[in-house]
Structure formats: structure tokens, C-alpha cells
Scaffold this motif. Structure first.
Motif, PDB file in Angstrom:
ATOM      1  N   ALA A 217       0.828  -1.213   0.000  1.00  0.00           N
ATOM      2  CA  ALA A 217       0.000   0.000   0.000  1.00  0.00           C
ATOM      3  C   ALA A 217       0.861   1.262   0.000  1.00  0.00           C
ATOM      4  N   ALA A 218       2.161   1.119   0.268  1.00  0.00           N
ATOM      5  CA  ALA A 218       3.116   2.236   0.313  1.00  0.00           C
ATOM      6  C   ALA A 218       2.735   3.275   1.360  1.00  0.00           C
ATOM      7  N   ARG A 219       2.055   2.837   2.417  1.00  0.00           N
ATOM      8  CA  ARG A 219       1.731   3.748   3.527  1.00  0.00           C
ATOM      9  C   ARG A 219       1.436   2.951   4.782  1.00  0.00           C
ATOM     10  N   LEU A 220       1.663   3.600   5.892  1.00  0.00           N
ATOM     11  CA  LEU A 220       1.408   3.004   7.205  1.00  0.00           C
ATOM     12  C   LEU A 220       0.635   3.993   8.055  1.00  0.00           C
ATOM     13  N   GLU A 221      -0.024   3.482   9.051  1.00  0.00           N
ATOM     14  CA  GLU A 221      -0.624   4.329  10.086  1.00  0.00           C
ATOM     15  C   GLU A 221       0.005   3.911  11.407  1.00  0.00           C
ATOM     16  N   LEU A 222       0.626   4.878  12.076  1.00  0.00           N
ATOM     17  CA  LEU A 222       1.307   4.617  13.344  1.00  0.00           C
ATOM     18  C   LEU A 222       0.708   5.489  14.435  1.00  0.00           C
ATOM     19  N   ASP A 223       0.638   4.955  15.639  1.00  0.00           N
ATOM     20  CA  ASP A 223       0.154   5.720  16.786  1.00  0.00           C
ATOM     21  C   ASP A 223       1.341   6.305  17.541  1.00  0.00           C
ATOM     22  N   LEU A 224       1.277   7.606  17.800  1.00  0.00           N
ATOM     23  CA  LEU A 224       2.300   8.320  18.555  1.00  0.00           C
ATOM     24  C   LEU A 224       1.630   9.120  19.656  1.00  0.00           C
ATOM     25  N   PRO A 225       2.354   9.417  20.725  1.00  0.00           N
ATOM     26  CA  PRO A 225       1.771  10.270  21.769  1.00  0.00           C
ATOM     27  C   PRO A 225       1.591  11.692  21.249  1.00  0.00           C
ATOM     28  N   ASP A 226       0.610  12.407  21.777  1.00  0.00           N
ATOM     29  CA  ASP A 226       0.430  13.811  21.420  1.00  0.00           C
ATOM     30  C   ASP A 226       1.721  14.563  21.680  1.00  0.00           C
ATOM     31  N   GLY A 227       2.065  15.476  20.786  1.00  0.00           N
ATOM     32  CA  GLY A 227       3.281  16.260  20.939  1.00  0.00           C
ATOM     33  C   GLY A 227       4.547  15.530  20.509  1.00  0.00           C
ATOM     34  N   ALA A 228       4.397  14.385  19.844  1.00  0.00           N
ATOM     35  CA  ALA A 228       5.562  13.599  19.435  1.00  0.00           C
ATOM     36  C   ALA A 228       6.442  14.385  18.467  1.00  0.00           C
ATOM     37  N   ARG A 229       7.705  14.084  18.509  1.00  0.00           N
ATOM     38  CA  ARG A 229       8.702  14.695  17.626  1.00  0.00           C
ATOM     39  C   ARG A 229       9.031  13.718  16.491  1.00  0.00           C
ATOM     40  N   VAL A 230       9.697  14.210  15.491  1.00  0.00           N
ATOM     41  CA  VAL A 230      10.085  13.371  14.364  1.00  0.00           C
ATOM     42  C   VAL A 230      10.955  12.208  14.844  1.00  0.00           C
ATOM     43  N   ALA A 231      11.791  12.423  15.834  1.00  0.00           N
ATOM     44  CA  ALA A 231      12.600  11.330  16.400  1.00  0.00           C
ATOM     45  C   ALA A 231      11.709  10.210  16.939  1.00  0.00           C
ATOM     46  N   ASP A 232      10.561  10.567  17.517  1.00  0.00           N
ATOM     47  CA  ASP A 232       9.616   9.564  18.005  1.00  0.00           C
ATOM     48  C   ASP A 232       9.001   8.787  16.842  1.00  0.00           C
ATOM     49  N   LEU A 233       8.700   9.495  15.762  1.00  0.00           N
ATOM     50  CA  LEU A 233       8.163   8.849  14.565  1.00  0.00           C
ATOM     51  C   LEU A 233       9.202   7.901  13.980  1.00  0.00           C
ATOM     52  N   ARG A 234      10.453   8.340  13.919  1.00  0.00           N
ATOM     53  CA  ARG A 234      11.537   7.489  13.407  1.00  0.00           C
ATOM     54  C   ARG A 234      11.646   6.212  14.256  1.00  0.00           C
ATOM     55  N   GLU A 235      11.560   6.355  15.571  1.00  0.00           N
ATOM     56  CA  GLU A 235      11.638   5.203  16.478  1.00  0.00           C
ATOM     57  C   GLU A 235      10.457   4.259  16.273  1.00  0.00           C
ATOM     58  N   ALA A 236       9.250   4.802  16.115  1.00  0.00           N
ATOM     59  CA  ALA A 236       8.068   3.973  15.896  1.00  0.00           C
ATOM     60  C   ALA A 236       8.171   3.224  14.568  1.00  0.00           C
ATOM     61  N   LEU A 237       8.684   3.884  13.546  1.00  0.00           N
ATOM     62  CA  LEU A 237       8.848   3.225  12.256  1.00  0.00           C
ATOM     63  C   LEU A 237       9.927   2.144  12.340  1.00  0.00           C
ATOM     64  N   ASP A 238      10.972   2.387  13.099  1.00  0.00           N
ATOM     65  CA  ASP A 238      12.014   1.384  13.310  1.00  0.00           C
ATOM     66  C   ASP A 238      11.431   0.143  13.983  1.00  0.00           C
ATOM     67  N   ARG A 239      10.644   0.341  15.025  1.00  0.00           N
ATOM     68  CA  ARG A 239      10.004  -0.802  15.708  1.00  0.00           C
ATOM     69  C   ARG A 239       9.119  -1.573  14.734  1.00  0.00           C
ATOM     70  N   HIS A 240       8.332  -0.835  13.955  1.00  0.00           N
ATOM     71  CA  HIS A 240       7.444  -1.485  12.987  1.00  0.00           C
ATOM     72  C   HIS A 240       8.256  -2.313  11.994  1.00  0.00           C
ATOM     73  N   GLY A 241       9.332  -1.713  11.475  1.00  0.00           N
ATOM     74  CA  GLY A 241      10.163  -2.416  10.504  1.00  0.00           C
ATOM     75  C   GLY A 241      10.768  -3.687  11.071  1.00  0.00           C
ATOM     76  N   ARG A 242      11.289  -3.612  12.281  1.00  0.00           N
ATOM     77  CA  ARG A 242      11.909  -4.784  12.909  1.00  0.00           C
ATOM     78  C   ARG A 242      10.883  -5.897  13.151  1.00  0.00           C
ATOM     79  N   GLU A 243       9.633  -5.522  13.423  1.00  0.00           N
ATOM     80  CA  GLU A 243       8.592  -6.513  13.725  1.00  0.00           C
ATOM     81  C   GLU A 243       7.916  -7.080  12.483  1.00  0.00           C
ATOM     82  N   HIS A 244       7.828  -6.290  11.406  1.00  0.00           N
ATOM     83  CA  HIS A 244       6.971  -6.686  10.281  1.00  0.00           C
ATOM     84  C   HIS A 244       7.658  -6.837   8.928  1.00  0.00           C
ATOM     85  N   TRP A 245       8.866  -6.350   8.769  1.00  0.00           N
ATOM     86  CA  TRP A 245       9.522  -6.369   7.458  1.00  0.00           C
ATOM     87  C   TRP A 245      10.760  -7.262   7.501  1.00  0.00           C
TER      88      TRP A 245
END
Length: 86
Positions: A17-45
Motif C-alpha cells: 500500500a506504500a503507507r502506514l498508520e502509526l500511533d504516537l503520543p500527542d506532541g511527538a517529535r520526528v525522532a519519536d516517529l523514526r523510532e516507531a517506524l524502526d520498531r514497525h520495521g523490525r517486527e513486520h519487514w
């Protein structure tokens, strides 16, 4: 907050689908998004390469964002891996 992330370049091969939906805490920074995407990648790709994510940029619809900047609420994001070639 829920963040929609469009995948480009080498990241597209991980998700048809070339897209993901990730849950982040309110006020999250790009570093938090990078970390969430890293976790997703390690678990699913199975072919995930964390070094590619470390070298990637993140952007809103109009702006490249640095790790310390806040993820805009309700704005789609994109992860842009480095490219090479000619």
C-alpha cells in the motif's frame, strides 16, 4: 495521535500500500516517529535495514522536518530514503 506515513524508494518494497498508520503520543517529535517506524520495521519487514531509516529524511506535505521538530497533528508524513544513481 495517529500519523499516516507514505513510504518511498526502498521502503515501498516492504508494504504494497506504500503507507502506514502509526500511533504516537500527542506532541511527538520526528525522532519519536523514526523510532516507531524502526520498531514497525523490525517486527513486520523481514528485509528491513535500520541503517536506511537512520539516513532517511521525514517530510510533511510542504516541509522537511528534523528529528527535534514536532510532528504536525493531522498532517500526512513521508519517509524519504536517500537515493543514488544517475
Amino acid at each position: 495521535m495517529r500519523v499516516v506515513v507514505s513510504l518511498f524508494g526502498a521502503f515501498r518494497e516492504h508494504d504494497p500500500a506504500a503507507r502506514l498508520e502509526l500511533d504516537l503520543p500527542d506532541g511527538a517529535r520526528v525522532a519519536d516517529l523514526r523510532e516507531a517506524l524502526d520498531r514497525h520495521g523490525r517486527e513486520h519487514w523481514p528485509a528491513y535495514r535500520p541503517e536506511l531509516l537512520k539516513a532517511s529524511a521525514f517530510a510533511s506535505e510542504t516541509t522537511l522536518l528534523r528529528d527535534a521538530e514536532q510532528v504536525p497533528d493531522g498532517v500526512p508524513m513521508a519517509v524519504l530514503p536517500p537515493v543514488s544513481g544517475g
